[in-house]
Design a protein around this motif. Structure first.
Motif, PDB file in Angstrom:
ATOM      1  N   ILE A 169      -5.683   7.505  -2.935  1.00  0.00           N
ATOM      2  CA  ILE A 169      -4.653   7.649  -1.905  1.00  0.00           C
ATOM      3  C   ILE A 169      -5.284   7.714  -0.522  1.00  0.00           C
ATOM      4  N   LEU A 170      -6.373   8.455  -0.384  1.00  0.00           N
ATOM      5  CA  LEU A 170      -7.040   8.564   0.909  1.00  0.00           C
ATOM      6  C   LEU A 170      -7.594   7.218   1.374  1.00  0.00           C
ATOM      7  N   THR A 171      -8.201   6.481   0.459  1.00  0.00           N
ATOM      8  CA  THR A 171      -8.731   5.158   0.809  1.00  0.00           C
ATOM      9  C   THR A 171      -7.610   4.215   1.237  1.00  0.00           C
ATOM     10  N   MET A 172      -6.504   4.227   0.494  1.00  0.00           N
ATOM     11  CA  MET A 172      -5.374   3.370   0.855  1.00  0.00           C
ATOM     12  C   MET A 172      -4.776   3.779   2.196  1.00  0.00           C
ATOM     13  N   LEU A 173      -4.745   5.080   2.463  1.00  0.00           N
ATOM     14  CA  LEU A 173      -4.194   5.563   3.732  1.00  0.00           C
ATOM     15  C   LEU A 173      -5.052   5.121   4.914  1.00  0.00           C
ATOM     16  N   ILE A 174      -6.352   5.131   4.730  1.00  0.00           N
ATOM     17  CA  ILE A 174      -7.257   4.678   5.796  1.00  0.00           C
ATOM     18  C   ILE A 174      -7.049   3.189   6.075  1.00  0.00           C
ATOM     19  N   TRP A 175      -6.997   2.366   5.013  1.00  0.00           N
ATOM     20  CA  TRP A 175      -6.760   0.930   5.197  1.00  0.00           C
ATOM     21  C   TRP A 175      -5.390   0.680   5.812  1.00  0.00           C
ATOM     22  N   PHE A 176      -4.388   1.466   5.387  1.00  0.00           N
ATOM     23  CA  PHE A 176      -3.043   1.342   5.953  1.00  0.00           C
ATOM     24  C   PHE A 176      -3.074   1.616   7.461  1.00  0.00           C
ATOM     25  N   GLY A 177      -3.780   2.663   7.843  1.00  0.00           N
ATOM     26  CA  GLY A 177      -3.875   2.998   9.266  1.00  0.00           C
ATOM     27  C   GLY A 177      -4.539   1.914  10.085  1.00  0.00           C
ATOM     28  N   PHE A 178      -5.645   1.362   9.573  1.00  0.00           N
ATOM     29  CA  PHE A 178      -6.332   0.298  10.297  1.00  0.00           C
ATOM     30  C   PHE A 178      -5.452  -0.939  10.445  1.00  0.00           C
ATOM     31  N   MET A 179      -4.734  -1.289   9.398  1.00  0.00           N
ATOM     32  CA  MET A 179      -3.861  -2.460   9.483  1.00  0.00           C
ATOM     33  C   MET A 179      -2.701  -2.220  10.438  1.00  0.00           C
ATOM     34  N   CYS A 180      -2.170  -1.014  10.447  1.00  0.00           N
ATOM     35  CA  CYS A 180      -1.088  -0.707  11.382  1.00  0.00           C
ATOM     36  C   CYS A 180      -1.569  -0.751  12.826  1.00  0.00           C
ATOM     37  N   ILE A 181      -2.805  -0.346  13.061  1.00  0.00           N
ATOM     38  CA  ILE A 181      -3.378  -0.437  14.405  1.00  0.00           C
ATOM     39  C   ILE A 181      -3.444  -1.899  14.848  1.00  0.00           C
ATOM     40  N   SER A 182      -3.891  -2.784  13.965  1.00  0.00           N
ATOM     41  CA  SER A 182      -3.996  -4.196  14.350  1.00  0.00           C
ATOM     42  C   SER A 182      -2.617  -4.829  14.534  1.00  0.00           C
ATOM     43  N   ILE A 183      -1.644  -4.419  13.729  1.00  0.00           N
ATOM     44  CA  ILE A 183      -0.275  -4.930  13.903  1.00  0.00           C
ATOM     45  C   ILE A 183       0.283  -4.482  15.243  1.00  0.00           C
ATOM     46  N   GLY A 184       0.056  -3.228  15.592  1.00  0.00           N
ATOM     47  CA  GLY A 184       0.530  -2.717  16.880  1.00  0.00           C
ATOM     48  C   GLY A 184      -0.167  -3.363  18.065  1.00  0.00           C
ATOM     49  N   ALA A 185      -1.457  -3.645  17.926  1.00  0.00           N
ATOM     50  CA  ALA A 185      -2.198  -4.297  19.008  1.00  0.00           C
ATOM     51  C   ALA A 185      -1.706  -5.724  19.212  1.00  0.00           C
ATOM     52  N   LEU A 203       0.824  -1.206   0.000  1.00  0.00           N
ATOM     53  CA  LEU A 203       0.000   0.000   0.000  1.00  0.00           C
ATOM     54  C   LEU A 203       0.860   1.258   0.000  1.00  0.00           C
ATOM     55  N   LEU A 204       1.930   1.265   0.778  1.00  0.00           N
ATOM     56  CA  LEU A 204       2.810   2.432   0.796  1.00  0.00           C
ATOM     57  C   LEU A 204       3.440   2.689  -0.561  1.00  0.00           C
ATOM     58  N   VAL A 205       3.889   1.639  -1.209  1.00  0.00           N
ATOM     59  CA  VAL A 205       4.521   1.798  -2.525  1.00  0.00           C
ATOM     60  C   VAL A 205       3.498   2.285  -3.547  1.00  0.00           C
ATOM     61  N   VAL A 206       2.303   1.711  -3.528  1.00  0.00           N
ATOM     62  CA  VAL A 206       1.269   2.121  -4.482  1.00  0.00           C
ATOM     63  C   VAL A 206       0.854   3.572  -4.227  1.00  0.00           C
ATOM     64  N   MET A 207       0.723   3.960  -2.957  1.00  0.00           N
ATOM     65  CA  MET A 207       0.390   5.348  -2.648  1.00  0.00           C
ATOM     66  C   MET A 207       1.463   6.300  -3.158  1.00  0.00           C
ATOM     67  N   LEU A 208       2.718   5.923  -2.988  1.00  0.00           N
ATOM     68  CA  LEU A 208       3.818   6.748  -3.465  1.00  0.00           C
ATOM     69  C   LEU A 208       3.781   6.899  -4.977  1.00  0.00           C
ATOM     70  N   VAL A 209       3.562   5.798  -5.686  1.00  0.00           N
ATOM     71  CA  VAL A 209       3.537   5.835  -7.156  1.00  0.00           C
ATOM     72  C   VAL A 209       2.351   6.664  -7.659  1.00  0.00           C
ATOM     73  N   VAL A 210       1.188   6.467  -7.061  1.00  0.00           N
ATOM     74  CA  VAL A 210       0.010   7.221  -7.496  1.00  0.00           C
ATOM     75  C   VAL A 210       0.184   8.707  -7.217  1.00  0.00           C
ATOM     76  N   CYS A 211       0.710   9.039  -6.045  1.00  0.00           N
ATOM     77  CA  CYS A 211       0.928  10.446  -5.699  1.00  0.00           C
ATOM     78  C   CYS A 211       1.960  11.088  -6.627  1.00  0.00           C
ATOM     79  N   PHE A 212       3.042  10.388  -6.882  1.00  0.00           N
ATOM     80  CA  PHE A 212       4.058  10.904  -7.790  1.00  0.00           C
ATOM     81  C   PHE A 212       3.486  11.080  -9.197  1.00  0.00           C
ATOM     82  N   GLY A 213       2.734  10.090  -9.655  1.00  0.00           N
ATOM     83  CA  GLY A 213       2.115  10.190 -10.968  1.00  0.00           C
ATOM     84  C   GLY A 213       1.131  11.346 -11.055  1.00  0.00           C
ATOM     85  N   ALA A 214       0.380  11.575  -9.992  1.00  0.00           N
ATOM     86  CA  ALA A 214      -0.577  12.688  -9.986  1.00  0.00           C
ATOM     87  C   ALA A 214       0.135  14.029 -10.066  1.00  0.00           C
TER      88      ALA A 214
END
Length: 76
Positions: free
Chosen positions: A51-67, A22-33
């Motif tokens: 990018i916003l949708t991917m960032l939200i999913w990224f945040g939720f997954m990071c929360i579960s990894i941290g928990a 997700l981080l790599v795809v967000m970076l590529v899409v943002c750079f392309g934009a």
């Protein structure tokens, strides 16, 4: 109970890989934009929503990894 922890360990590893993708795809899409907007004067109208949708999913997954790893910041 150890079987459940084993399965959760595999799930957390999968989430970590998905977060990396997700981080790599967000970076590529943002750079392309940015390139499309400033170089070609034809902005990608869908890039911000993706990018916003991917960032939200990224945040939720990071929360579960941290928990799972008990690595969240706590006040004692």
């Amino acid at each position: 109970m150890s079987k459940v922890k084993g399965y959760l360990g595999y799930l957390v590893k999968l989430e970590q890989y998905v977060c990396c993708v997700l981080l790599v795809v967000m970076l590529v899409v943002c750079f392309g934009a940015v390139v499309m907007r400033y170089v070609f004067s034809k902005p990608l109208v869908w890039s911000e929503e993706i990018i916003l949708t991917m960032l939200i999913w990224f945040g939720f997954m990071c929360i579960s990894i941290g928990a799972y790893g008990d690595t969240h910041i706590a006040i004692e």
